[in-house]
Design an enzyme around this catalytic site. Structure first.
Site, PDB file in Angstrom:
ATOM      1  N   ARG A 255       0.803  -0.843  -0.349  1.00  0.00           N
ATOM      2  CA  ARG A 255      -0.205  -0.055   0.802  1.00  0.00           C
ATOM      3  C   ARG A 255       1.335   1.491   0.188  1.00  0.00           C
ATOM      4  NH1 ARG A 255      -5.180  -1.675   2.713  1.00  0.00           N
ATOM      5  NH2 ARG A 255      -5.404   1.053   3.227  1.00  0.00           N
ATOM      6  N   TYR A 258       0.591   4.647  -2.417  1.00  0.00           N
ATOM      7  CA  TYR A 258      -0.233   5.094  -1.458  1.00  0.00           C
ATOM      8  C   TYR A 258      -0.014   6.325  -1.202  1.00  0.00           C
ATOM      9  CZ  TYR A 258      -5.122   7.497  -1.209  1.00  0.00           C
ATOM     10  OH  TYR A 258      -5.843   8.098  -1.126  1.00  0.00           O
ATOM     11  N   GLU A 260       2.735   6.079   1.406  1.00  0.00           N
ATOM     12  CA  GLU A 260       3.827   7.534   0.816  1.00  0.00           C
ATOM     13  C   GLU A 260       4.086   8.095  -0.081  1.00  0.00           C
ATOM     14  OE1 GLU A 260       5.368   7.555   3.213  1.00  0.00           O
ATOM     15  OE2 GLU A 260       7.275   5.332   4.025  1.00  0.00           O
ATOM     16  N   GLY A 320     -13.492  -8.879  11.431  1.00  0.00           N
ATOM     17  CA  GLY A 320     -14.587  -7.784  11.201  1.00  0.00           C
ATOM     18  C   GLY A 320     -14.157  -7.116  12.661  1.00  0.00           C
ATOM     19  N   LYS A 387      -7.208   0.394  12.911  1.00  0.00           N
ATOM     20  CA  LYS A 387      -8.128   1.384  13.832  1.00  0.00           C
ATOM     21  C   LYS A 387      -8.043   2.215  12.645  1.00  0.00           C
ATOM     22  CE  LYS A 387      -8.787   0.000  18.544  1.00  0.00           C
ATOM     23  NZ  LYS A 387      -9.719  -0.281  19.273  1.00  0.00           N
ATOM     24  N   ARG A 388      -8.953   3.134  12.435  1.00  0.00           N
ATOM     25  CA  ARG A 388      -9.423   4.231  12.185  1.00  0.00           C
ATOM     26  C   ARG A 388     -10.742   5.815  12.694  1.00  0.00           C
ATOM     27  NH1 ARG A 388      -6.662   5.227   7.547  1.00  0.00           N
ATOM     28  NH2 ARG A 388      -5.377   4.135   8.457  1.00  0.00           N
TER      29      ARG A 388
END
Length: 435
Positions: A255, A258, A260, A320, A387-388
């Site tokens: 990933r 995107y 970096e 989940g 977590k976000r």
């Protein structure tokens, strides 16, 4: 002897003086224009013109009242509506086409306020097209620049024929020469499916594309807004994430093209700001959903909605329990405009602090579409954040912005759009519906 012809009697003739006209009489300068007017009945035409003008002003008086200072009054209702519509603009833009606003509701005679000329890169995409709608609605002229890798012409077709709208098929990796006032730089694939498809192209878009648009902003003196991402925080060790957190990013992961890439784009933006004096703004966007999302882009909301509509199992990766925050697209567009028109550079977190686990989101989708939809578990993807959640204190205090649309209110609007596009049900209009 040679003969000599002599013209006798004229040997000593005096030379005649050079020609000199008689001096003109002083009255000549007064009489000449009068003779011009009287000649060929010109006086009659002058008198007829004066008579027509007198009759016109007598029977058809103008509705504008002059105050003798070069201004005319306009209705207070127009001024109140106009100021409310443009209240978010900074002072340097409220005077576009005008010298200044004034409390008396007066504008300079003969001048009209002009909208801004704005470039939106990636303007045919999901977020970009909604942003274009808002800018066109408020009276600006918009140039959309898109290479249609993830954008769709259908997202902006309703503006075709509008003289204030232009569409250019162009890749921002190549330089672009335009004259504009503002640049919203959204060009970059934002979903894992798309940016992993060609990771080298993705990072080139983030780095070279951002360099090109910053160079344009520097040349023409435009204000530049970079749409960065919450992915700059990586798999965060701090929760919720504030703008001062430097992140926990894998620089060599799948990933990173995107993650970096966007971090480098932020670096370039701040370097142009500090070193070249370019006016810049930086927004870090958290998960966003709404109409016009790509149906199969791999993002969790679009995945769940498309799967539920197609009567497929909802695929949950890992256990989940990963959390995300979801904001409706109209809230994000409002935040971007406030950031551009404000006086703060940022970066600013733009997201909804309401936190959902993947299982909770799946249940909301079940309630909205199909209560009998099954949930299917699959192995988690690499470098997927656990977590976000944004801390939007800074945006609340400095921009006066916070999201208004809850997930349970916004999701049905997205479902209506997806149902129309998947099944072609034109009775379900509203693909462009926003709150």
């Amino acid at each position: 002897m040679g003969s000599e012809l002599i013209f006798r009697g004229h040997e000593a003739q005096p030379m005649a003086d050079s020609y000199s006209p008689k001096p003109l009489k002083p009255w000549f300068y007064v009489a000449r224009p009068i003779r011009y007017i009287l000649r060929e009945q010109r006086l009659v035409f002058v008198l007829v013109g004066i008579a027509i003008a007198t009759v016109g002003f007598t029977f058809f008086p103008t509705s504008r009242t002059s105050h003798g200072n070069g201004y005319v009054s306009i209705p207070n209702t127009f001024v109140e509506h106009d100021l409310a519509h443009y209240s978010q603009r900074p002072l340097y833009q409220q005077g576009v086409g005008l010298k200044t606003w004034n409390s008396g509701g007066k504008i300079p005679l003969g001048l009209k306020r002009k909208g801004l000329r704005i470039v939106v890169t990636g303007g045919a995409g999901f977020v970009g097209s909604h942003l274009v709608d808002r800018l066109i609605e408020r009276g600006d002229s918009v140039i959309v620049v898109d290479n249609f890798f993830t954008g769709r012409k259908e997202n902006v077709m309703h503006h075709f024929g509008n003289p204030r709208f232009e569409l250019i098929r162009h890749d921002v990796v190549e330089p672009l020469l335009l004259e504009v006032d503002q640049i919203y730089h959204l060009a970059c694939p934002a979903s894992p499916v798309h940016y992993k498809f060609n990771p080298v192209k993705t990072i080139k878009t983030n780095v070279v594309g951002t360099l090109n648009m910053l160079g344009l902003a520097k040349r023409v003196g435009a204000r530049f807004l970079l749409t960065s991402t919450s992915e700059v925080y990586g798999d965060p060790l701090q929760h919720p994430q504030v703008e001062t957190y430097w992140g926990n990013v894998n620089p060599i992961g799948v990933r990173s093209c995107y993650d970096e890439g966007k971090r480098t784009a932020e670096t370039l933006t701040m370097d142009y700001h500090r070193g070249a004096g370019v006016e810049v703004r930086i927004a870090r966007i958290f998960n966003t959903y709404g109409p016009r999302m790509c149906i199969d882009d791999g993002r969790v909301v679009s995945n769940f909605v498309a799967q539920a509509l197609r009567k497929q199992p909802l695929t949950v990766y890992g256990d989940g329990k990963q959390t995300r925050s979801f904001q409706y697209v109209s809230d994000l567009v409002e935040g971007l405009i406030r950031l551009m028109e404000g006086e703060h550079v940022g970066p600013f977190n733009l997201g909804n602090p309401g936190e959902f686990t993947m299982l909770e989101l799946a249940k909301v989708v079940q309630e909205s579409i199909d209560p009998d939809a099954k949930i299917e578990y699959r192995p988690n993807t690499e470098d997927d954040p656990h977590k976000r959640k944004p801390d939007i204190t800074k945006a609340k205090e400095q921009l006066g912005w916070e999201p208004k649309v809850s997930l349970r209110k916004g999701l049905p609007l997205m479902v209506k759009d997806f149902r129309q596009r998947i099944f072609g049900d034109h009775k379900e209009g509203g693909a462009t519906t926003t709150i």
